[in-house]
Design a protein around this motif. Sequence first.
Motif, short mmCIF file in Angstrom:
data_model
loop_
_atom_site.label_atom_id
_atom_site.label_comp_id
_atom_site.label_asym_id
_atom_site.label_seq_id
_atom_site.Cartn_x
_atom_site.Cartn_y
_atom_site.Cartn_z
N ALA A 35 0.83 -1.20 0.00
CA ALA A 35 0.00 0.00 0.00
C ALA A 35 0.86 1.25 0.00
N ALA A 36 1.94 1.24 0.79
CA ALA A 36 2.84 2.41 0.82
C ALA A 36 3.47 2.63 -0.55
N ARG A 37 3.84 1.50 -1.23
CA ARG A 37 4.42 1.64 -2.57
C ARG A 37 3.40 2.21 -3.55
N LEU A 38 2.16 1.73 -3.47
CA LEU A 38 1.12 2.24 -4.37
C LEU A 38 0.86 3.72 -4.14
N ALA A 39 0.87 4.15 -2.88
CA ALA A 39 0.66 5.56 -2.58
C ALA A 39 1.71 6.43 -3.25
N ASP A 41 3.73 5.45 -5.93
CA ASP A 41 3.74 5.31 -7.39
C ASP A 41 2.54 6.00 -8.04
N LEU A 42 1.38 5.88 -7.42
CA LEU A 42 0.17 6.40 -8.07
C LEU A 42 -0.11 7.87 -7.75
N PHE A 43 0.26 8.27 -6.51
CA PHE A 43 -0.14 9.61 -6.06
C PHE A 43 1.04 10.47 -5.62
N GLY A 44 2.25 9.93 -5.70
CA GLY A 44 3.40 10.71 -5.31
C GLY A 44 3.48 11.01 -3.83
N VAL A 45 2.86 10.16 -3.01
CA VAL A 45 2.83 10.37 -1.57
C VAL A 45 3.79 9.38 -0.91
N VAL A 46 4.74 9.89 -0.17
CA VAL A 46 5.73 9.05 0.51
C VAL A 46 5.37 8.97 1.98
N GLY A 47 5.21 7.75 2.47
CA GLY A 47 4.88 7.58 3.88
C GLY A 47 4.67 6.13 4.22
N THR A 48 4.40 5.87 5.48
CA THR A 48 4.11 4.51 5.94
C THR A 48 2.60 4.28 5.93
N ALA A 49 2.20 3.03 5.70
CA ALA A 49 0.78 2.70 5.60
C ALA A 49 0.35 1.86 6.79
N HIS A 50 -0.85 2.14 7.25
CA HIS A 50 -1.44 1.37 8.36
C HIS A 50 -2.84 0.96 7.95
N SER A 51 -3.10 -0.34 7.96
CA SER A 51 -4.39 -0.85 7.50
C SER A 51 -5.49 -0.61 8.52
N LEU A 52 -6.64 -0.23 8.01
CA LEU A 52 -7.84 -0.11 8.84
C LEU A 52 -8.74 -1.30 8.55
N GLY A 53 -9.35 -1.83 9.56
CA GLY A 53 -10.24 -2.97 9.39
C GLY A 53 -11.37 -2.67 8.45
N SER A 54 -11.70 -3.62 7.57
CA SER A 54 -12.81 -3.45 6.65
C SER A 54 -13.17 -4.81 6.09
N ASN A 55 -14.38 -4.92 5.57
CA ASN A 55 -14.83 -6.19 5.01
C ASN A 55 -14.90 -6.18 3.50
N GLN A 56 -15.06 -5.03 2.88
CA GLN A 56 -15.35 -4.98 1.45
C GLN A 56 -14.25 -4.28 0.66
N ASP A 57 -13.81 -3.10 1.11
CA ASP A 57 -12.74 -2.37 0.45
C ASP A 57 -11.49 -2.43 1.32
N ALA A 67 1.44 16.92 9.74
CA ALA A 67 0.37 16.93 10.75
C ALA A 67 -0.87 16.24 10.24
N ASP A 68 -1.19 16.46 8.95
CA ASP A 68 -2.40 15.88 8.38
C ASP A 68 -2.07 14.57 7.68
N ARG A 69 -2.79 13.51 8.06
CA ARG A 69 -2.59 12.21 7.43
C ARG A 69 -3.49 12.05 6.21
N LEU A 70 -3.19 11.06 5.39
CA LEU A 70 -3.95 10.79 4.18
C LEU A 70 -4.56 9.39 4.27
N LEU A 71 -5.52 9.12 3.39
CA LEU A 71 -6.19 7.83 3.37
C LEU A 71 -6.15 7.28 1.95
N LEU A 72 -5.51 6.13 1.80
CA LEU A 72 -5.50 5.42 0.53
C LEU A 72 -6.65 4.43 0.53
N LYS A 73 -7.59 4.61 -0.40
CA LYS A 73 -8.75 3.72 -0.50
C LYS A 73 -8.61 2.89 -1.77
#
Length: 981
Positions: A35-39, A41-57, A67-73
């Motif tokens: 996910a961090a690599r996709l962020a 490559d696709l959006f030019g965002v460099v950072g660490t990724a932390h998964s949020l629980g979900s069932n569908q997406d 200060a402000d975090r981002l959300l990769l969906k």
Amino acid sequence: MPMPHEPSSDPSASAAATGSTLVQAPPPEIGEDEAARLAQDLFGVVGTAHSLGSNQDLNFVIDTGAADRLLLKIANPATDPAELEAQSRAAGLIGSRAGVRVPLARTFSDGTTVRPVTTPDGGTAHARMLPFLSGDTLGGSGYLAPDVIARFGTLAASVDTALAGWRHPGTERDNQWDLRHAPAVLADLLPSVADDDLRRHLRQTADAAWARIAPVAASLPQQVIHGDLTDDNVVATDGRMPDGVIDLGDLGRTWRVGELAITLTGILHHDGVSVADALAAVTAYQRVLPLTDDELDVLWPLVAVRGAVLVASAHHVLRTDPGNAYAAENLLHEQLILAAATSLPLPVATALVRQAAGVPVTAPSVPAAQPMLAGPVAVVDLSPASPALDEGRWLEPDIEHVLAQETLAAGAATVVTRFAEPRLSRAHPGQHAAAVVVPGIDVTVAGPAVLTAPWAGEIELVDEGLELRAPHGGLVLRITAAHRGHVADRSGERVAAGDPVAEITGTVRVTLAEAGIDVPEAVTAQTAAAWRAVVADPTAVVFGDAVAPASAPADAGELLRRRERSLAEVQEHYFADPPVIVRGWREYLVDADARVYLDALNNVSSIGHAHPRLVEAVAAQWRLINTNSRFHYPQIVEFAERLAATLPDGLDQVFLVNSGSEAVDLALRLAQAHTSRPDILAVAEAYHGWTYLSDAVSTSVADNPHALETRPAWVHTVEAPNPFRGRYRGSEAARYADDAVAEVHRLAEAGTPVGAFLAESIFGNAGGMPLPDGYLKAVYAAVRAGGGVAVADEVQVGYGRLGEWFWGFQQQDAVPDIVAVAKAMGAGHPLGAVITSKRIAASYRSQGYFFSSAGGSPVSSVVGLTVLDVIRDEGLQQNAAEVGAYLKQRLTELGERYPILGTVHGYGFYLGPEFVRDRESWTPATEETARICDRLRRLGVMIQPTGDHQNVLKFKPPMCFTRDSADEFIAALTRVLETGW
């Protein structure tokens, strides 16, 4: 963000079951590193990724170090890119038109927001980058206050208004959460429910609901809706009041009313939220975007369908993915949603919806009937104000039967209860309102009695009774055996009006309800009016016009409006939406709906509400005489002697007045007359009364925001000796006395020597906070040395309430020159007193003579004597010491678990739990304390905040407060601190 109400499914199982494409496949397996690599490559965002629980997406928080975090969906592969673009555009509309915070997807130069992602299995999914909206979601089971629930309704209406009329190809889609497709979705999911009873219940729930939806489905307004505007998908900046909307993954064009139905399901599983409570969201929605009549009729059936789909879907996920702890946890909430959604018959729930929307509810029409039972009838009054339930009889077991038998013994042949009357006989203390309204009547006969048919029909046998259907279908009359009752039926017989239908003995229950409605034994007052949509009063059917109809209970809202029209605005009341209190007993209060509250704040009713000894003593004296106190009679002498005997030697001259304000006012006039000095030294943040003098020395800004700048020049103050928040804290608190003594000397040197020093012996206005050890002794000595006198305000804290000491000044090992007291000494009767020495009392002659018409009247004196007798005979001071110490220990233990409870002030039955946001700075938790009090009231505990910061609970109950009641109080407060306010 996670979408706990959108479980994945096993596509092969779904296809095998129905071939349906409504239930989506599981999300792709993409880890955090990928996910961090996709962020990047696709959006030019460099950072660490932390998964949020979900069932569908898939949802990943991207931490860039800023200060402000981002959300990769990363959407489910089954999601079309057009749907994602629609979600991005809808978010923009909601943000601009509804004024609601929404995360806006990062837009590329070509105007799009979506980028393809190759999944590990070679498939294609699509991703977007959004800001991670600050704040907390309201997911979980924590308490939602009425204003928060209402905000959900406002948000839903605002979002729907913003999206009204907007169309997009990506919203024309089918998915398993579109309530239009609920039958097909359930058919796909129900095979995954292994429990036969549960599967049957889900199917029956959905079928019954759909039978009400289908006839009007074509007329329901359609538009694009958010589709999952629940507690998990709103964000609150302050952690409480939602002001942001997230996750438009279920966006689609469907029934508009589905939005509100889905929102309601996100409310029902929260702690303490009843069906009626949840409908505050309907009221709020209706104000912004009025629902059509058909929408109102299908709203609750849609809630029931949604609940069934949620539970079935959770079982499907757990069957296909047994280790999914996320789904297992959500199943607990979804089971609560289903239980709430099916807790009332659909017609009753719909009536509640219509009431919440301000739309009239039609009651069933009762056909003309021939009376079933002739002769005089006596009505037994079971209402909250019934004299038959005085002296706590309402708490006796089997009291309804006892009262009926007493009425029969007095000569009545037939006894009947009132239809739908809130019965105090069924009330009890506790956190939940009891079911006190019986949707029928109870008929008790002295001997065997024959009932005749009110109309022609066929009798049908039911459990312990019979039924007779009213003409033209509609209503069904049911007669069943109740307490020691019996119904001799004639099952299967065809009868004409006036024919005998049953012989009854003892007590029988008679109900008149729409066919198919299972009438419960009793319902809550909160839902009683809605039940009137399906049940009718059978009284006239049974007795004709022999029984007058019951009067409706006092409407709290209308009574409040009348109060506001006739009483001065500044004469305030507790709570914004106060209940109508009609009875008190010991440490309990009862409202007009027979809700019982634990009274934790009423130091006026010192010996308990409606004490029989006091009631009898007052009645006996009033039968003799009650007049003004200038007449000569024994009661005033006896009371003055008894009162003086509780005080130190030398304080033996008693003035009797009517209130604490008068007592303080008179005490200060005595001091000024005796010293010939106008200047008074008072303690800051205190309240002493509303008369001219008592108000002049009151400096609490909680009681008068202008107190500090409006006090006269002859009133001087010393700092409140607060060892937690003031200048000196902890062990340094002894320095407050030094400063107060210095102020006494300074005033003398300035030519304004202190005539009187006034202080509460325990800092009552701050929640029973003890003064630092030696404080009064030191200040009293300095004042006396300068020619002044010491006045103790014991209005709130005196009279045994502190447990170990009868008077507050005894805790300080100090003796004042003048004592002012009221409240407790009258136990609710207007009675106050000033006690001083002969020398000071004689000084009043310079002011003329003293006279108070009702102060010390025969009745007032008897009240005072009886209160002292009860405190002595029932050991109430000792009770205050023992139960108060026990409660303080338990409160202190609560403080060890919940940091907001900073400390517990006070002694005995004057305790002050103080709430703070930070124990280091001691920042007062003012707003939180107000909400805690409101939540406690909803859990059956009456208490209020006090202090200049309004962050201390003023616990000062009737002194008969028991250990069991202390446990009730702790249980309620624990629940509030655990589940929220």
